[in-house]
Structures are given as C-alpha cells and as structure tokens.
Design an enzyme around this catalytic site. Structure first.
Site, PDB file in Angstrom:
ATOM      1  CE1 TYR A 164      -3.016   2.740   0.448  1.00  0.00           C
ATOM      2  CE2 TYR A 164      -2.466   3.134   2.235  1.00  0.00           C
ATOM      3  CZ  TYR A 164      -3.233   3.437   1.255  1.00  0.00           C
ATOM      4  OH  TYR A 164      -3.933   4.714   1.777  1.00  0.00           O
ATOM      5  CE  LYS A 177       2.111   5.458   8.517  1.00  0.00           C
ATOM      6  NZ  LYS A 177       0.494   5.350   8.656  1.00  0.00           N
ATOM      7  CG  ASP A 227       6.324   3.780   0.791  1.00  0.00           C
ATOM      8  OD1 ASP A 227       6.465   4.371   1.592  1.00  0.00           O
ATOM      9  OD2 ASP A 227       4.800   3.501   0.384  1.00  0.00           O
TER      10      ASP A 227
END
Length: 432
Positions: A149, A272, A244
C-alpha cells in the site's frame, strides 16, 4: 465477542452517532473494525504505553497511531516542543528554520537522501515521488507489488494481476481505467516477475516502488536478495528505485530498512515517525533528481500546510531522542522478548501460526505455511485472528483490528508490560 465483564457501551453509542455523520462512522476504513467484527473502540486519551477508552478501559498500545509513537504517547520533550511552537502560531504558509532542522536530521540519518521535500501524508509523498520519477526518466509506467500500500492516489489503487506482465485494473470505483493502465503489478518477493516486466517493457518503466518490508499485508520481510535484485534491475534499465519507508523509516533502524539491507535507492518516501505523531510525509533522494521539483525545476508539487511548524517541532524532538545511543538496541531487545514469549506460547498451546518480526515491528498469521506475499497473507485464518484480537482487547492489549496490519513496539513498553502482553497471548491461544 465480548464477555459480560467487558463493556464498550459508550463506544457503541458514539459509533452509532458517528455513522450518521461520517461515511461508515470513521475517517479511515480500518478504524471501523470490519476486519475483526464488532464495533470500534473510541479512545479518550493516551499516555506513555497506554490508550484509555471512553468506557474506562486501559490498554497497552501496539498500534501507536499506526507507527509514529515510537517513544510512547505524550512524550515530554515532544509535547514541550509542540506547545512551544504553538505559542508562536499554528501555520504561516512561509519558510521556517524548523524545516531545515528536520531536513538535516533526516539527511544525516539516511545517506541516500541528499535533498528532501516535506508534504502532509504518505500518500502525498508516494504520489509526488512517482510524478518526479516519470519526469526524470521521461517514461510512464511504474511497477508496484500486490498487497503493498502506497497511499490512495488513483494510479496506486490497483488489483493484483495473475500474470507476470499484467496491466493494472482499477481497484476502487471512481478510478478511471486509463489512470492505472501504466501501473504494472508483480507479486512481492518475486524478482523474476519484475525481470520479466522489464523484458516486456524495456524502455517504458520509470520506477519500481516497493515497501522494503511489506507492512500492509501483515508483515512480510523481503526474501534474501529481493531488494538487491530490484536495485540491480532498475539500474540496468535506467529506471528509478523508490523505497517506501513510510512505515519502516526510523522504525527498524535510524536509517530505515535500507540501512539494514545495505541498498541505496534513488528516492525514499517517509511519514509516521518524522512527524512525531502529527500529520507529515516527505520524499527525498539524489540531488540531481530532487532538483527537478518546483521551484528548482519544472515538476510541480505544492502544499499550503507542508512543513507545518507544529509537525516540524514534533519531528525534530522525536528524531533527537532516537539519535541517542542505544535506542535501537533497546527496541531490538524488546522485540526479541516479545518474539520469544509468543513463540513459546504458541508451542505450549499447539497453535499452528507464523510469528514474524523485524526490529520493533511484528505480526501473527494464523497460517500453517510461511507467508511470503499477499496471496499467502490472504489465506491466513481471518476468524481465528478475530477471536485472538478480541481476547487480547479484553485483557487490556490493543492490537491492530485487521490481520493485514503490523504491530509496533514503543520504547515506553517496559519488560513487565511486554511480559503482561505475552501472558495475555498465551491465555488467548489457550481458548482458540
């Protein structure tokens, strides 16, 4: 799934109200608890290793806002930094010194990043990195992996095809088929499939984007040589490798998974942890590539709230704590303690399951076979996972409400809390 002694009455009432106001009652789908059944828990506050819900329950938190709370909730130096920044104003829409300070901290920790651009989310970071890759290479196609994702940009909402050179198809209503025609998919850990894609489209692929640990299908580490082969193939075919690290950056090592594996991507996406719990994302990489981004170059990308001073303050305070000696060794020790305890509890209760851990991330698949890709992850036992989730929740352990998500260990969790978690797991396994 709840016992008579464990009530979520207030959460249920709030969820009923929210469903009249928000799509599905939530602002992000996984929060609706569809993966485990039942209604979601509404959180009132958090502190250190704990979440406190509106019904008066306290939980040891292994979700940590999906990763960023690596120091624990309301960590004093982070709170102080955000409060101090807030007294100066919430947002200016103008440059600040804090943006350069956080940029320098990231660049010093991740050698592949020479220049960085801050955005507001991981979705913005990956979307922008891919636009940049297409501009830099002059090519249109990208390669992604099934089950990885990278945010909800149209071109990334793609179903997995069954062939090694399958064209992407829309994975959501509202995504035009033309948008995903240039998105190619391969199975995670299948380097041969990527090699075949390059053989089929030798001059068309702009970039390969990959989670260095697939953390959106549970937790699937890269097979030995997989990431290295991606680096080799992209260099051979003059395409870019985009890693990523939204989940893994500053989580599995100060320099992310690329430090642990020893690869040097062309571009890296972050999120994050670099915002310390506030909304933030970033993408960065080689100077010659990043200098194509406006206003230095022609590739347009902008954001009114990018580099928000509160997010920058939280990120600076968080990374300064993580730079202190011994932090990642301590996280590794905590992860090893959890792993050994869970493995023993599984053996003692004769449970066939796969416990997977990398550093301070872990997950549990109720599967008899190892999980190497998204297809394997989908075959794990959903019903067993749901039973395990609710049993752990009733014992005060807050886990991700989906078998496709990773658990996170924070520095705020001490040995006694980890042992409490292991005992709760053993009790849960005994009832499965």
């Amino acid at each position: 799934m709840l016992t008579g002694d464990f009530s979520l009455e207030r959460s249920q009432a709030l969820f009923a109200e929210a469903q009249q106001l928000l799509p599905g009652g939530v602002n992000s789908p996984v929060r609706a608890f569809r993966g485990v059944g039942g209604d979601p828990v509404f959180i009132e506050r958090a502190e250190g290793p704990y979440l406190y819900d509106v019904d008066g329950h306290r939980y040891l938190d292994y979700v940590q806002s999906w990763g960023p709370m690596i120091l624990g909730h309301t960590y004093p130096s982070v709170v102080e930094a955000v409060v101090a920044a807030s007294h100066k104003g919430f947002s200016y829409g103008a440059p600040t010194q804090a943006e350069s300070q956080l940029a320098r901290l990231v660049i010093e920790a991740v050698p592949s990043v020479e220049v960085i651009r801050f955005v507001n989310s991981g979705t913005e970071a990956t979307m922008s990195a891919l636009r940049l890759a297409r501009a830099y290479t002059g090519r249109s196609k990208i390669v992604k992996f099934s089950g990885c994702y990278h945010g909800h940009a149209d071109m990334l909402l793609v179903q997995a095809g069954s062939g090694v050179a399958t064209m992407g198809l829309p994975d959501s209503p509202g995504v035009p088929s033309q948008t995903t025609l240039d998105t190619l998919t391969a199975s995670y850990n299948d380097a041969a499939a990527v090699e075949q894609l390059f053989a089929t489209y030798p001059n068309d692929i702009a970039a390969v984007i990959v989670e260095p640990i697939a953390a959106n299908m549970g937790l699937v580490p890269p097979a030995p040589g997989f990431l290295e082969k991606l680096r080799e193939l992209t260099q051979q075919h003059h395409a870019l490798l985009i890693v990523d690290e939204v989940m893994t950056g500053f989580r599995v090592a100060l320099g992310g998974m690329q430090e642990r594996v020893g690869i040097t991507p062309d571009l890296t996406c972050f999120g994050k942890i670099i915002g310390g719990g506030l909304p933030v994302g970033a993408y960065g990489g080689r100077r010659e590539i990043m200098n194509m981004v406006a206003p230095a170059g022609p590739v347009y990308q902008a954001g009114t709230l990018s580099g928000n001073p509160l997010a920058m303050a939280a990120g600076i305070a968080t990374l300064q704590e993580l730079r202190k000696p011994g932090q990642y060794e301590l996280l590794e020790q905590k992860g090893q303690r959890i792993e050994e305890g869970f493995q023993k509890a599984l053996r003692d209760n004769h449970i066939q399951a796969q416990f997977v851990r990398v550093g301070a991330m872990f997950c549990l698949y109720f599967s008899e076979q190892p999980v190497n890709n998204y297809e394997d992850a989908k075959r794990s036992d959903t019903r067993r996972f749901a039973s395990y989730f609710w049993s752990m929740l009733e014992q005060g352990i807050y886990l991700p409400p989906s078998k496709f998500e990773s658990c996170f260990i924070s520095l705020a969790l001490d040995d006694a809390m980890l042992d409490e978690t292991i005992r709760a797991a053993a009790k849960s396994f005994s009832t499965l």
